[in-house]
Design a protein around this motif. Sequence first.
Motif, PDB file in Angstrom:
ATOM      1  N   PHE A 249       0.835  -1.204   0.000  1.00 38.48           N
ATOM      2  CA  PHE A 249       0.000   0.000   0.000  1.00 38.48           C
ATOM      3  C   PHE A 249       0.870   1.255   0.000  1.00 38.48           C
ATOM      4  O   PHE A 249       0.505   2.265  -0.613  1.00 38.48           O
ATOM      5  CB  PHE A 249      -0.967   0.002   1.186  1.00 38.48           C
ATOM      6  CG  PHE A 249      -2.020   1.061   1.062  1.00 38.48           C
ATOM      7  CD1 PHE A 249      -2.874   1.077  -0.026  1.00 38.48           C
ATOM      8  CD2 PHE A 249      -2.147   2.049   2.013  1.00 38.48           C
ATOM      9  CE1 PHE A 249      -3.840   2.064  -0.171  1.00 38.48           C
ATOM     10  CE2 PHE A 249      -3.107   3.042   1.879  1.00 38.48           C
ATOM     11  CZ  PHE A 249      -3.963   3.046   0.784  1.00 38.48           C
TER      12      PHE A 249
ATOM     13  N   PRO B 120     -15.177   0.623  -7.328  1.00 39.82           N
ATOM     14  CA  PRO B 120     -14.328  -0.480  -7.799  1.00 39.82           C
ATOM     15  C   PRO B 120     -14.380  -0.629  -9.322  1.00 39.82           C
ATOM     16  O   PRO B 120     -13.345  -0.819  -9.966  1.00 39.82           O
ATOM     17  CB  PRO B 120     -14.930  -1.714  -7.106  1.00 39.82           C
ATOM     18  CG  PRO B 120     -15.599  -1.179  -5.904  1.00 39.82           C
ATOM     19  CD  PRO B 120     -16.126   0.170  -6.301  1.00 39.82           C
TER      20      PRO B 120
ATOM     21  N   ILE C  83     -12.483   2.231 -11.049  1.00 39.14           N
ATOM     22  CA  ILE C  83     -11.034   2.021 -11.037  1.00 39.14           C
ATOM     23  C   ILE C  83     -10.633   0.981 -12.076  1.00 39.14           C
ATOM     24  O   ILE C  83      -9.658   1.152 -12.799  1.00 39.14           O
ATOM     25  CB  ILE C  83     -10.564   1.591  -9.634  1.00 39.14           C
ATOM     26  CG1 ILE C  83     -10.681   2.775  -8.677  1.00 39.14           C
ATOM     27  CG2 ILE C  83      -9.129   1.085  -9.673  1.00 39.14           C
ATOM     28  CD1 ILE C  83     -10.324   2.454  -7.260  1.00 39.14           C
ATOM     29  N   SER C  84     -11.431  -0.077 -12.184  1.00 33.74           N
ATOM     30  CA  SER C  84     -11.078  -1.133 -13.123  1.00 33.74           C
ATOM     31  C   SER C  84     -11.160  -0.634 -14.567  1.00 33.74           C
ATOM     32  O   SER C  84     -10.597  -1.238 -15.467  1.00 33.74           O
ATOM     33  CB  SER C  84     -11.988  -2.349 -12.935  1.00 33.74           C
ATOM     34  OG  SER C  84     -13.228  -2.124 -13.547  1.00 33.74           O
TER      35      SER C  84
ATOM     36  N   ILE D  81      -4.442   5.556 -11.607  1.00 30.92           N
ATOM     37  CA  ILE D  81      -5.084   4.365 -11.031  1.00 30.92           C
ATOM     38  C   ILE D  81      -4.742   4.254  -9.546  1.00 30.92           C
ATOM     39  O   ILE D  81      -5.605   4.003  -8.698  1.00 30.92           O
ATOM     40  CB  ILE D  81      -4.645   3.084 -11.777  1.00 30.92           C
ATOM     41  CG1 ILE D  81      -5.209   3.082 -13.195  1.00 30.92           C
ATOM     42  CG2 ILE D  81      -5.120   1.844 -11.035  1.00 30.92           C
ATOM     43  CD1 ILE D  81      -4.763   1.901 -14.029  1.00 30.92           C
ATOM     44  N   MET D  82      -3.461   4.477  -9.230  1.00 28.09           N
ATOM     45  CA  MET D  82      -3.048   4.384  -7.826  1.00 28.09           C
ATOM     46  C   MET D  82      -3.650   5.518  -7.001  1.00 28.09           C
ATOM     47  O   MET D  82      -4.026   5.325  -5.845  1.00 28.09           O
ATOM     48  CB  MET D  82      -1.518   4.401  -7.717  1.00 28.09           C
ATOM     49  CG  MET D  82      -0.850   3.145  -8.233  1.00 28.09           C
ATOM     50  SD  MET D  82      -1.417   1.662  -7.384  1.00 28.09           S
ATOM     51  CE  MET D  82      -1.959   0.686  -8.755  1.00 28.09           C
TER      52      MET D  82
ATOM     53  N   SER E 157      -7.093   4.518  -6.283  1.00 29.25           N
ATOM     54  CA  SER E 157      -7.061   3.422  -5.312  1.00 29.25           C
ATOM     55  C   SER E 157      -6.850   3.949  -3.903  1.00 29.25           C
ATOM     56  O   SER E 157      -7.500   3.509  -2.959  1.00 29.25           O
ATOM     57  CB  SER E 157      -5.946   2.441  -5.654  1.00 29.25           C
ATOM     58  OG  SER E 157      -6.157   1.904  -6.931  1.00 29.25           O
TER      59      SER E 157
ATOM     60  N   VAL F 165     -10.071   5.630  -2.453  1.00 28.37           N
ATOM     61  CA  VAL F 165     -11.160   4.768  -1.980  1.00 28.37           C
ATOM     62  C   VAL F 165     -10.724   3.876  -0.829  1.00 28.37           C
ATOM     63  O   VAL F 165     -11.562   3.337  -0.108  1.00 28.37           O
ATOM     64  CB  VAL F 165     -11.761   3.886  -3.096  1.00 28.37           C
ATOM     65  CG1 VAL F 165     -12.237   4.743  -4.233  1.00 28.37           C
ATOM     66  CG2 VAL F 165     -10.767   2.855  -3.567  1.00 28.37           C
ATOM     67  N   THR F 166      -9.412   3.687  -0.664  1.00 32.34           N
ATOM     68  CA  THR F 166      -8.951   2.769   0.376  1.00 32.34           C
ATOM     69  C   THR F 166      -8.726   3.469   1.710  1.00 32.34           C
ATOM     70  O   THR F 166      -8.936   2.872   2.768  1.00 32.34           O
ATOM     71  CB  THR F 166      -7.660   2.059  -0.072  1.00 32.34           C
ATOM     72  OG1 THR F 166      -7.884   1.521  -1.372  1.00 32.34           O
ATOM     73  CG2 THR F 166      -7.298   0.947   0.866  1.00 32.34           C
TER      74      THR F 166
END
Lengths: 335, 277
Positions: free
Chosen positions: B28, B225, B228-229, B244-245, B248, B251-252
Amino acid sequence: MDITSTTTQGATSAATKRSLRSARKGGRAQLSGLSRQRIRTAWLFLLPMIAGLGFVAGWPLLRTIYLGFTDATLSSIDSYAFVGFENYLVYDNGEWYGLLADGLWWQAVWNTLYLTVLSVSIETVLGVLIALILHAKFPGRGLVRAAILIPWAIPTVVSAKMWGWMLHDQFGIINDLFLKLHLISEPIAWTVNPDTVLGTIIAVDVWKTTPFMALLTLAALQMLPKDCYEAARVDGIHPVKVFFKVTLPLIKPALVVAVVFRMLDALRIFDLVYILTSNSEDTIVMSVYARQALIDFQQIGYGSAASTLLFLLVFGLTLAYIFATRLKLDGSGDH
Amino acid sequence: MRTFKLHTGKVLFALAVLALLIYTIFPFYIAIATSFGAGSGDGSLYLPETFDFGNYVSVFKEQPFFHNILNSALVSFATVAISLLIAVTASYALARVHFRGRTTLLLTVLGVSMFPQVAVLSGMFELIRMLGLYNNLGSLVLSYTVFSLPFSVWILTTFMRGIPKDLEEAAIVDGATPWQIITRIFMPVLWPAMVTTGLLAFIGAWNEFMFAITFILSNDNRTVPVAISMISGGSQYEMPWGPIMAASVIVTVPLIALVLIFQRKIVEGLTAGAVKG
């Protein structure tokens, strides 16, 4: 007797007795009007749940099973014909067709089982090891316990993308680190190379799900009685021996439950495979195969048949598990 | 000699803890570093040279990511609220009232949580089109609620069984109705378990992918999700890893914050749902 009583030991027998006793009491009380009214209210309270599960889970499941026997397609989902087992297997013009004659389906079945067995075995061993570490007392233990929840909390899509980037053949840090450590002599395209791709998926799945295993094992460790450890220490028995002779047998029931849960989970793996390797045939699993047939190829009938087989596999395993734990309960007598 | 052995033991243990921390946190960290510009161009893979927010800006500019976050939040909160409401009443009946078929019902509920999602996909697709919910967030609330109900009911039932009977019996003697018993007597004792189940349901809904990618068609209605995909570059070989990161990380981070704050509660829920289940 429900599942609850099969899994925890000491506390359970008391709980079972209690529920048996109150069941008997309930039987007697059933005569009174108050109790009958209570049962009526209970069903009323259960109604939303039963209706919800029946309507949105039970009914779709039955429809999926039924659609598996039809030639429905996504564009003509309202008009279809019953075709019997043709989606599963049919002999036509000297050739076998259908799911059971499709090599790719069997590849998907094999991949799913391979992935499940390997992934769950590795994370069980790793999870127990981590649980043992976290069970010991050391400064900052609370923080470390919180930290291992991070992989569990990260959305699978994010974890798939993250690892996809780290495993990148040119800029990925995994290749960079492995080259620096001289573990590999040239960069590897981990998620493309047929030799490494399934192993890569297993590694990422293990990373994401080991915390679950570790925490469940830790919970079991914390319920163990302290006195037998004292006795073992006084007798000077080697800790490794204590682990295999005392700890492992005691946490086995909890471990079995965790393994079963994880196995059922691994059998339906989808997100990780779909994102990390999309529709690659090397890593196709049952869920990906079924969804591909349903949505990408629009063959609702054929895809439903594949979904049904996956469901039967999971269902069979669940039944086998319930059956096995009940048998053991009956065999173990009173306690 | 003995102290030496003791010391090496301690050092080895510390190393094991360190390895564990690196194993769980490092990936992460790399995502965060990349989101701030590490690994782009000739820069270091491990450390961004400057804190460059460019990737974060581009995520919100190039797709309706703000919308996607709102969608995810809406769906997740609705799922939590509805499944808690249904689960509390159902688990009261399952834990406190003795009736015929109770065990069978509990086992059936548990069975639903074992369903592979793809096994209900075509049937649910049909149902959702019938209800006119295709490409509507309602389809996700419906499917997520049903998939979070089993463990919610399971955890709350386990928890409710542990509450002493006297409280309830006294209330019954005083003539309280079952609804009053739930809201006045059980809710105050039950809220820790409800926080736990709510969190697990929230995380499940926030992370779900298969239904979200199947039942939602338009960019504006997607959840994070799927969004992002779908972030992609000019070609398959030009993935925009920075954005993308960044997406990520966005949302994380809320999830990680939740997990760190409610660590104990979540672990309680997981163990009640699985070890006791």
